[in-house]
Design an enzyme around this catalytic site. Structure first.
Site: not given
Ligand SMILES: Cc1ncc(COP(=O)(O)O)c(C=O)c1O
Ligand SMILES: [Zn+2]
Lengths: 408, 144
Positions: A120, A197, A200, A223, A363
């Site tokens: 991202h 990261d 997600q 999220k 993104c």
């Protein structure tokens, strides 16, 4: 395929208020259950006071509530120490903190950073800009046709001298998971540190930072059913202690004199100013809610939906799914295109049928460029979705090509 | 919303038509325009001689609205003077903003007025105006 019972949808006022809406954009942001909404309402309506301040009871209670969330997050990701949990405004801020206060401090000209092409923009642009400013080398691990990073690629790109590897656990754009264990292992072999990261992945699968040996893990509350504007930076204590303060101000100090200041210990040293208290409280409530349902239940439900949607989509010969369709390598995100149709038209036509999906480059422009797909349509699931949502999507997808003047 | 007011026959024809989608050999003006949110990305090329747009073409990708709008615009401005083209850009932008009604724009914009329905669709306004802003930029920046 059995249809799902809406065991949890009733917890979400959003769906009562939007009874006709099919919401398939949880990878962008999730809806919130009553339990989370009430937690912030109670704090704002009955218990609002600043933390780490007053000697009065309300402030002490707010402080306790706030600190209790740190301990919940610690348990949620399997960290060993509370002070390893730093509250931030989200993934983006967490990454920027690591880039400027860790990497910016410790890397020298010529040092190498490795990312993956799946990143991202928020796990790419900060590193790229640091690399430009400090003359660092920036390399990428690339993917095969299925969107997967192969073992060879890991071996070759993560070589001796690589200082930092920053990698997503799951691509927000195409829903493919990365071989995170292998990447961590290899990076440690060559003496580097790994920034994971988890934006997600953390909302959808159990994480254990200690057994997985993650150096840094970042994620966003919004999220995973909490408010926007709150997120987490996890770091091993030894690493966090070498970070320069990211922002100066209140709460992060010990003693301040006219000419000099001594700074507070972790985690306060990295949390200047009044934090997003209600955001942190919402994050605590979201973690409680996830624990109450059980992460395994959430994961199984979403992956069942993903499998179901992949099956239904594969029956439409004009639908091209981007990346692997093997759910072993996927999270609850599917990216696709309809032949001859731009994703913006697909999303627009679905929106007209009250189906919310994402379209565009997600993104991740370098990824799209690498895959030579300028844009995709993307659907994503969470605990409140059901097979009926998928059925509605499929029904209306069948109309898209016709609207654009193609036979079927 | 009635989708047939957006995906009209003429818009679909221009979306699929390729007569304006190619490279130009002699180019006096070239400009790239894109909508980051949607992914529309076009490059507009013009050949201007004696203040007249004698040829124009585009290349790139995007949604049906952006592609159709670009193609229709090229048909409209070819053979016109630079000032006339600028005038049309400004009329089109006002049409999409709802500042001029389709009947009053008909003379200047001809069949392009079918795009006027876009003014009620905030998600598509950028797609419709992209080519026109790009044309304006191109006319302001001759190559070399
Ligand atoms: C993989 C990934 N990383 C980072 C981010 C940025 O998160 P935020 O905008 O919450 O800071 C996102 C959000 O879409 C994401 O999907
Ligand atoms: Zn568009």
């Amino acid at each position: 395929m059995e249809t799902t019972k809406d065991t949890y949808r009733g917890d979400f006022p959003f769906f009562t208020n939007n009874p006709d809406l099919v919401y398939l954009d949880s990878a962008a942001t999730t809806q919130k259950p009553t339990q989370v909404l009430e937690a912030t309402l109670t704090y704002n309506g009955a218990q609002h006071a600043n933390i780490h301040r007053g000697a009065y009871e309300l402030s002490i209670e707010a402080t306790n509530k706030f600190d209790a969330v740190r301990s919940k997050v610690k348990a949620f990701i399997g960290a060993s120490l509370e002070e390893e949990i730093i509250f931030t405004s989200g993934t983006t801020e967490s990454i920027n903190m690591i880039v400027s206060s860790y990497a910016g401090l410790h890397l020298e000209e010529g040092d190498e950073i490795v990312l993956s092409i799946l990143e991202h923009h928020s796990n790419l642009v900060p590193w790229q800009q640091l690399a430009i400013a400090r003359k660092l080398k920036l390399s990428y691990m690339y993917i095969n046709d299925l969107g997967i990073i192969e073992p060879d690629e890991i071996e070759v790109k993560i070589h001796d001298g690589v200082k930092i590897v920053a990698i997503t656990m799951m691509s927000n754009a195409i829903g493919v998971k990365t071989p995170i264990e292998a990447i961590i292992k290899r990076t440690h072999q060559v003496g580097g540190i790994v920034v994971v990261d988890g934006a997600q992945a953390v909302p959808h699968q159990a994480i254990d930072v200690v057994s997985m040996d993650m150096d840094f893990l970042v994620f966003s509350g919004h999220k995973m059913m909490a408010s926007t504007g709150v997120g987490v930076l996890y770091g091993k204590k030894a690493l966090l202690e070498t970070m320069a303060p990211y922002r100066y101000g209140g709460d992060m100090i010990e003693y301040v004199e006219e000419q000099v200041t001594t700074f507070a210990k972790l985690p306060s040293r990295l949390e200047a100013g009044t934090p997003n208290i209600e955001g942190v409280i919402s994050l605590g409530a979201a973690i409680d809610y996830i624990n109450h349902i059980g992460m395994d239940t959430i994961h199984n439900h979403e992956m069942m939906l993903t499998q179901y949607a992949l099956l239904k989509l594969s029956e439409l010969d004009y639908v091209n799914i981007i990346g692997t369709t093997d759910i072993q390598f996927k999270g609850p995100v599917i990216s696709f295109n309809i032949r001859d149709v731009h994703s913006h038209d697909t999303a627009f036509i679905l929106d007209n049928a009250h189906i919310a999906i994402r379209s565009g480059h997600h993104c991740a422009q370098p990824l799209m460029h690498y895959m030579k797909v300028p844009s995709t349509a993307r659907i994503s699931f969470y605990i409140y979705n059901n097979t009926e949502d998928v059925d509605q999507l499929i029904t209306h997808l069948k109309e898209v090509r016709r609207w654009l003047g193609y036979g079927s | 919303m009635d989708l047939s007011s957006v995906y009209t026959e003429i818009i679909m024809e221009h979306n699929q038509a390729k007569h304006n989608k190619h490279q130009l050999t002699a180019t006096t003006h070239k400009e790239r325009g894109h909508n980051p949110s949607c992914g529309d990305d076009i490059t507009l090329a013009l050949t201007v001689e004696d203040n007249i747009i004698i040829d124009a073409a585009y290349d790139g990708m995007g949604c049906a609205i952006s592609q159709a709008s670009t193609s229709m615009m090229i048909d409209l401005v070819k053979g016109k003077t630079v000032e006339e083209a600028r005038e049309k850009v400004s009329t089109f932008i006002r049409l999409i903003k709802g500042e001029v009604n389709p009947d009053d724009a008909l003379e200047a914009l001809e069949d392009v007025v079918v795009l006027s329905n876009i003014k009620n669709m905030p998600a598509r306004v950028k797609c419709a105006v992209l080519a026109w802003h790009t044309l304006d930029e191109a006319l302001n920046n001759p190559s070399e």
